[in-house]
Design a protein around this motif. Structure first.
Motif, PDB file in Angstrom:
ATOM      1  N   UNK A   1      25.987  43.717  42.172  1.00 28.31           N
ATOM      2  CA  UNK A   1      25.397  43.229  43.415  1.00 28.31           C
ATOM      3  C   UNK A   1      25.661  44.172  44.592  1.00 28.31           C
ATOM      4  N   UNK A   2      26.381  45.263  44.340  1.00 30.81           N
ATOM      5  CA  UNK A   2      26.725  46.258  45.367  1.00 30.81           C
ATOM      6  C   UNK A   2      27.501  45.628  46.516  1.00 30.81           C
ATOM      7  N   UNK A   3      28.431  44.771  46.149  1.00 35.06           N
ATOM      8  CA  UNK A   3      29.289  44.112  47.129  1.00 35.06           C
ATOM      9  C   UNK A   3      30.608  44.868  47.236  1.00 35.06           C
ATOM     10  N   UNK A   4      31.288  44.783  48.381  1.00 31.40           N
ATOM     11  CA  UNK A   4      32.580  45.477  48.523  1.00 31.40           C
ATOM     12  C   UNK A   4      33.631  44.900  47.579  1.00 31.40           C
ATOM     13  N   UNK A   5      34.622  45.706  47.254  1.00 30.88           N
ATOM     14  CA  UNK A   5      35.656  45.282  46.309  1.00 30.88           C
ATOM     15  C   UNK A   5      36.366  44.014  46.757  1.00 30.88           C
TER      16      UNK A   5
END
Length: 287
Positions: A13-17
């Protein structure tokens, strides 16, 4: 399976860690509450309401994984995938009102199709889930086959569970679109009529209603701009002027839901301006 699956989804989802903290603090408790409501008989139908760009699709993807960890098979049906084809909306625009050419409001979905798909899923039968291509502004020829049976159906959409407005509220135009293109109220009255009839029948199937609550319509505008940018190129991808006009179709019902739906929702998730949840509660009680 747990941490690896969540980590893979965060990456996909290309979300931050650090989104893993959001999952643990909000989406896991939400999945646990959904699982608690499952009574073991027929599948549980969970309605997920959220204004444009509030993160409904992302939440559903995490809920599918988290419910899977608990041994529950979950599948998501999006109200957006029930939009009428472009040709069908053009026919509706010609016969009822020109504003129905634009997808979004009640009246621009194939409600019988939605009922048929939900009825099959809730009966434990295989079902073919339609898809809508927003970049092309038309229904995709491909569908997603769900072999069934499933335990939980996540039914997400911007106006899921919405109630009609009182008739007296329809008189005055809310924005420039209504003032200039629906001066006599024909379009908004028909939207309201559909909400009170076949959409009400569709939404009556919902067992548990969740609302992702954003602060105001300006937040909707900002979130939807980000969503549009993710679509990339396509004949129906909108610039700012086109997006503003598009959102004007949604404004009346969105603001109506902001006012009346929180009191009816079984579970309320407050969403901040960064699209992250701030609070998760069930009928006033924090989860």
């Amino acid at each position: 399976m747990s941490s690896e699956s969540i980590g893979a989804l965060i990456e996909a989802e290309r979300l931050p860690d650090d989104y893993a903290e959001v999952v643990e603090q909000y989406w896991r408790p939400l999945a646990e509450e959904i699982a608690r409501r499952k009574d073991g008989k027929r599948p549980l139908l969970v309605g997920i309401n959220g204004a444009q760009g509030s993160g409904k699709s992302t939440v559903c993807r995490f809920l599918e994984v988290l419910l899977g960890e608990r041994g529950l098979v979950a599948v998501t049906l999006s109200l957006d995938d029930l939009y009428l084809t472009r040709a069908e909306r053009r026919a509706l625009a010609a016969s009822v009102h020109p504003l129905f050419a634009t997808r979004g409001v009640p009246g621009t979905h194939d409600v019988p199709l939605g009922m048929a798909v939900l009825d099959r899923l809730l009966a434990g039968e295989p079902a073919d889930l339609p898809r809508f291509d927003k970049a092309a502004d038309d229904r995709d020829s491909a569908s997603r086959h769900v072999p069934g049976p499933v335990d939980v159906v996540l039914f997400e959409g911007w106006c899921i569970g919405a109630a009609p407005q009182p008739s007296y509220a329809l008189g005055e135009p809310l924005n420039g679109l209504e003032r200039d293109e629906d001066p006599d109220g024909t379009w908004r009255r028909e939207v309201n009529r559909r909400l009170a009839t076949d959409y009400a029948e569709l939404f009556a199937r919902i067992d548990l209603l969740i609302m992702l609550e954003v602060r105001d319509f300006e937040a909707v505008r900002a979130n939807r701009r980000l969503q549009e940018e993710k679509l990339g190129a396509g004949p129906a991808v909108m610039d700012q002027a086109a997006l503003d006009r598009f959102l004007a179709h949604y404004q009346r019902l969105t603001e109506h839901m902001f006012a009346e739906l929180p009191a009816r929702a079984d579970i309320l998730v407050e969403i901040g301006r960064d699209q992250r949840p701030l609070r998760l509660s069930t009928r006033g009680q924090t989860l």
